[in-house]
Write an enzyme that holds these catalytic residues in place. Sequence first.
Site, PDB file in Angstrom:
ATOM      1  N   GLU A 344       0.831  -1.210   0.000  1.00 41.70           N
ATOM      2  CA  GLU A 344       0.000   0.000   0.000  1.00 41.70           C
ATOM      3  C   GLU A 344       0.862   1.255   0.000  1.00 41.70           C
ATOM      4  O   GLU A 344       0.493   2.267  -0.582  1.00 41.70           O
ATOM      5  CB  GLU A 344      -0.927  -0.011   1.224  1.00 41.70           C
ATOM      6  CG  GLU A 344      -2.015   1.049   1.200  1.00 41.70           C
ATOM      7  CD  GLU A 344      -3.120   0.790   0.188  1.00 41.70           C
ATOM      8  OE1 GLU A 344      -4.125   1.517   0.216  1.00 41.70           O
ATOM      9  OE2 GLU A 344      -2.994  -0.138  -0.642  1.00 41.70           O
ATOM     10  N   GLU A 362      -4.472  -0.910 -10.136  1.00 40.83           N
ATOM     11  CA  GLU A 362      -3.805   0.169 -10.883  1.00 40.83           C
ATOM     12  C   GLU A 362      -2.563  -0.298 -11.635  1.00 40.83           C
ATOM     13  O   GLU A 362      -2.293   0.160 -12.752  1.00 40.83           O
ATOM     14  CB  GLU A 362      -3.450   1.317  -9.929  1.00 40.83           C
ATOM     15  CG  GLU A 362      -4.630   2.170  -9.500  1.00 40.83           C
ATOM     16  CD  GLU A 362      -5.461   1.542  -8.407  1.00 40.83           C
ATOM     17  OE1 GLU A 362      -6.570   2.027  -8.140  1.00 40.83           O
ATOM     18  OE2 GLU A 362      -4.993   0.532  -7.809  1.00 40.83           O
TER      19      GLU A 362
END
Length: 830
Positions: A344, A362
């Site tokens: 993250e 993404e």
Amino acid sequence: MTPEEKTNIRNQILEMFDHAYGSYMKYAYPADELMPLSCKGRVRGEEPNRGDIDDSLGKFSLTLIDTLDTLVVLNKLDEFEDAVRKAVKDVRLDNDVVVSVFETNIRVLGGLLGGHVMADLLRQRGERMQWYRDELLHMAIELGHRLLPAFNTSSGLPYPKVNLRYGILNPLSRTGTESDTCTACAGTMILEFAALSRLSGESVFEEHARKALDVLWERRQRGSDLVGTVINIHNGEWVRKDSGVGAGIDSYYEYLMKAYILLGDDTFLQRFNIHYSAIMKFISQPPLLLNVHMHNPTVSVRSWMDSLLAFFPGLQVLTGDLKPAIETHEMLYQVTKQHKFLPEAFTTEFRVHWGQHLLRPEFAESTYYLYKATGDPYYLRVGQSIVEKLNAFARVPCGFAAVQDVRTGTHEDRMDSFFLAEMFKYLYLLFSEKSQLPINIDDYIFTTEAHLLPVSLSTTQASVQTNVTEDAAVAHHEDLFTHSCPSTETLFPNNPSFAKTIRDGYKYLTGVGRAFAPLPLREIELPLHDNGMEPWNQEFLKSMGISLTPLNDITLGEPSGPKQHKGVFRVKLVAEVSQSPEEELVVPHVVQLISPPFLGRTVLTAGPAKFGMDLTKQEHGVKGTIVKASPYTACGPIENAAKVKGRIALALRGDCMFAAKARWLQQAGASGVIFIDHREGSNSEETPLFQMVGDGDSTEDITLPLVFLFNREGSVLTAALEEHHNVEVLLLPKERQLGKVEDKSEKPVSMNIKLRLREEGEPEERAARGPTLELVLENKEVLLNEEGEEELSGKQESCQQQVCTQGRTEPCSTESLQSMNSKTGPVTNP
């Protein structure tokens, strides 16, 4: 990659999708999300509150809606028709629930619009959906009207949350007190709202979305052309002034570019180009994308990057700027090879900052764009690695589970809807030829949630006033590609190695995958003056390839080999040996229960904070009686401030940042704070400790001691408080806990060796700070005798003899150096 191999991977992706979607429909529907470890649906209010994360859930079968157009792309038309029937029959949008305006727009409104566009296309073909009467569009219009009250602000920027039934101002709405929103939250409405206006004929949606973009554009920092991360929705003042392309801003930039593509409005392209120039000037430091201060963009505000910026290479492909896209994507790929998934957040040295991986799409998105732009099969291999790692490390019996920490591989009971909406869509498209798809993918633009909106909407005239960008601000150079999508024929004419030549410079960026190839060695022997160096020091040097020989073992004046290396003069180096903690090292802290009946025997491992009081500088730690804060999350005014005053407060993680909680508790008079993890079962044995970080703004105002306990350790503390009521604890570094017997056998496991030139005339005691290595490097003058063979000059040889004979470590005198230098000219940098 052969067509057969691509077909096999594509079939594997379909099987994985069936496993994920089938698990949702079997175990979770009509709930919003699947809990893949529990094999049940996540219903808001029935599961422990996760704070802002739960604002995506609105009791509207979120995962079903978000997946509609994915079913069509994957050619699962029977499942699509069945899903549309279920959505029309079961989904309600008037629930009394507070939801995120941003998430509801991109996931639900976008999902309904994407589903309607696909259903309408299939109906027009005359083969399927003949029963369909625009029901999904009508649902989208209803939802649009339920989101509109959020735009009722003096600035035009929307509230971050809205009640689907009661709006904002109604006393029953339970929202409307917020004053701030993120830039992406306000700037990521235009695609869905404009599409809704043009499909429905109601201009009000597009008008509001355009107004919000105008405000963000006007509030940009005029000197840098950058925007901040958080803005006040009432006065338009920036609340957080850090600027990047990741979390908080990301899709604002994406929607400016895509709004131009979808709507054909030059204004959005002009604004994007101005922002993009600023990004490439201040934020992009290939392959890194940093966060800077919007008012002083030469100042980097943090040493880590978040995974959401992985979309940016894909956006750069649309812009036509392929070189930095390839560079950043390669950096991200190297990080995934190091940690299996993209953490993250990770540091600029590619270490884990936040270990979670939420199955975010993404990186797969940018991989798809780069393959379509370059045709380089390398990106098929990258996609293949994504597929394999998802199957190997995220697959569970009831779907796919987010990874709680990439370092341990532990799972989290979570499968967000974007996993089905985006991940499988991009992976399937990556391995598909146009002829294998049920639609012409070039006719559509992807929203930030990968929903498909037709570019033909640009010819549907909107009855709204278009935005205007003042000419004075348009200070960019328009080239051939300014108003067109990138042309692979023009950019990469018959050059399949284009991307490879760029990638190769970043191939071993993180050190993973580098083949071992020993370098040619050149041995150097140095006399060593031993200042009490212990055996472990010698072992450490040996591990670095430095061998030490006692001076007495060297035959005086005897050459060290068959032929000596000769040079000009000698240099004395001082190497200081000291312990070197690894960068980002987390110093373990403890919460030690010291009141009866514990008396120091119960010690809970805790993590420190990067802000607040530094407990390592408190000789005896911080002692106090604990009390639970109310509200337990401490994300607002403390209701039991009288009890908290002068005590160490317990606060639950979640709902807001650690710094915000600390400020509320400090204001209430707490003497310290112990944060407890809200993730059930987390513990310090299975999860690495981390340092709590601030909220991006200055945290100098926070002076409390702060520590963090994982859930299992926190449960011990709260159970003790419930049983004994008056529990006193001590907060301090683990190494200084009460009753700990010091282990004198422990030695540092790593060292820094610092080398510097010792200044002439520098006293011995100044040079030797702590354990030192004193190295004498002798460059010997190169002379040729009459036969053309190398030999030592007399003065140089005597100088060398002097050192060996007397065991001295001082260099030769200045006069002798000058004498030697005079024979060969000026000395170059040693």
